[in-house]
Design a protein around this motif. Structure first.
Motif, PDB file in Angstrom:
ATOM      1  N   ALA A  48     -11.145 -37.464   9.234  1.00 51.89           N
ATOM      2  CA  ALA A  48     -10.865 -37.274  10.686  1.00 51.89           C
ATOM      3  C   ALA A  48     -11.981 -38.065  11.595  1.00 51.89           C
ATOM      4  N   VAL A  52      -9.086 -40.891  11.698  1.00 50.82           N
ATOM      5  CA  VAL A  52      -8.358 -40.472  12.804  1.00 50.82           C
ATOM      6  C   VAL A  52      -8.837 -40.535  14.157  1.00 50.82           C
ATOM      7  N   PHE A  84      -3.295 -40.611   5.059  1.00 51.84           N
ATOM      8  CA  PHE A  84      -3.521 -39.104   5.099  1.00 51.84           C
ATOM      9  C   PHE A  84      -2.789 -38.550   4.095  1.00 51.84           C
ATOM     10  N   VAL A 115      -8.369 -32.587  12.485  1.00 53.22           N
ATOM     11  CA  VAL A 115      -7.572 -33.617  12.692  1.00 53.22           C
ATOM     12  C   VAL A 115      -7.156 -33.426  14.236  1.00 53.22           C
ATOM     13  N   ASP A 123      -2.134 -35.277  14.906  1.00 56.29           N
ATOM     14  CA  ASP A 123      -2.263 -34.171  14.242  1.00 56.29           C
ATOM     15  C   ASP A 123      -0.786 -33.562  14.158  1.00 56.29           C
TER      16      ASP A 123
END
Length: 146
Positions: A48, A52, A84, A115, A123
């Motif tokens: 994350a 992300v 992911f 996330v 997400d």
């Protein structure tokens, strides 16, 4: 922008309050333990933060666009989504019989929280795809489940 989360608070809530190790009394989770859960959570947090979170500004400023009748994600989203999935995060609580990790939904919720905090627009891919998979697990034919 750096993604910040109170990891100690998450761990306290999960391990000291909710006690996921109690799930090992159930046949589906009998081979699992807190070390496994901790490992998945640590890797998800790292993902994350490093993969992300850098997408967050693009997700906010650019968003999804329709180009020539096709939906286009902001640059980087497709690659991170692929990673992911490769890391198993897309299928944390899905049945291991169909290549899911078979972990408790509780662990998936922690991962999704990381996330979501790092990039909410990213997400939604996870949430919506997971919803489709749960639907297929519950009502799909064997062919669809494969």
């Amino acid at each position: 922008m750096e993604y910040k989360v109170d990891v100690e608070d998450v761990k306290f809530t999960l391990f000291d309050f909710l006690h996921p190790e109690q799930l090992s009394a159930l046949p589906r989770f009998k081979e699992q333990n807190n070390d496994l859960y901790q490992s998945v959570i640590d890797e998800a947090l790292k993902f994350a933060r490093t993969e992300v979170a850098p997408l967050n500004e693009k997700g906010d400023r650019i968003g999804v666009q329709m180009v020539d009748g096709r939906v286009r994600m902001p640059e980087g989203f497709g690659e991170v989504l692929r990673k992911f999935g490769e890391n198993g995060f897309m299928a944390i609580d899905l049945n291991s019989e169909y290549n899911g990790m078979g972990l408790p939904t509780l662990i998936n919720t922690v991962v999704s929280e990381f996330v979501m905090g790092a990039c909410p627009s990213f997400d939604f891919f996870h949430l919506l795809t997971r919803g489709d998979c749960n639907l297929l697990q519950a009502f799909g034919s064997e062919e669809q489940k494969q």
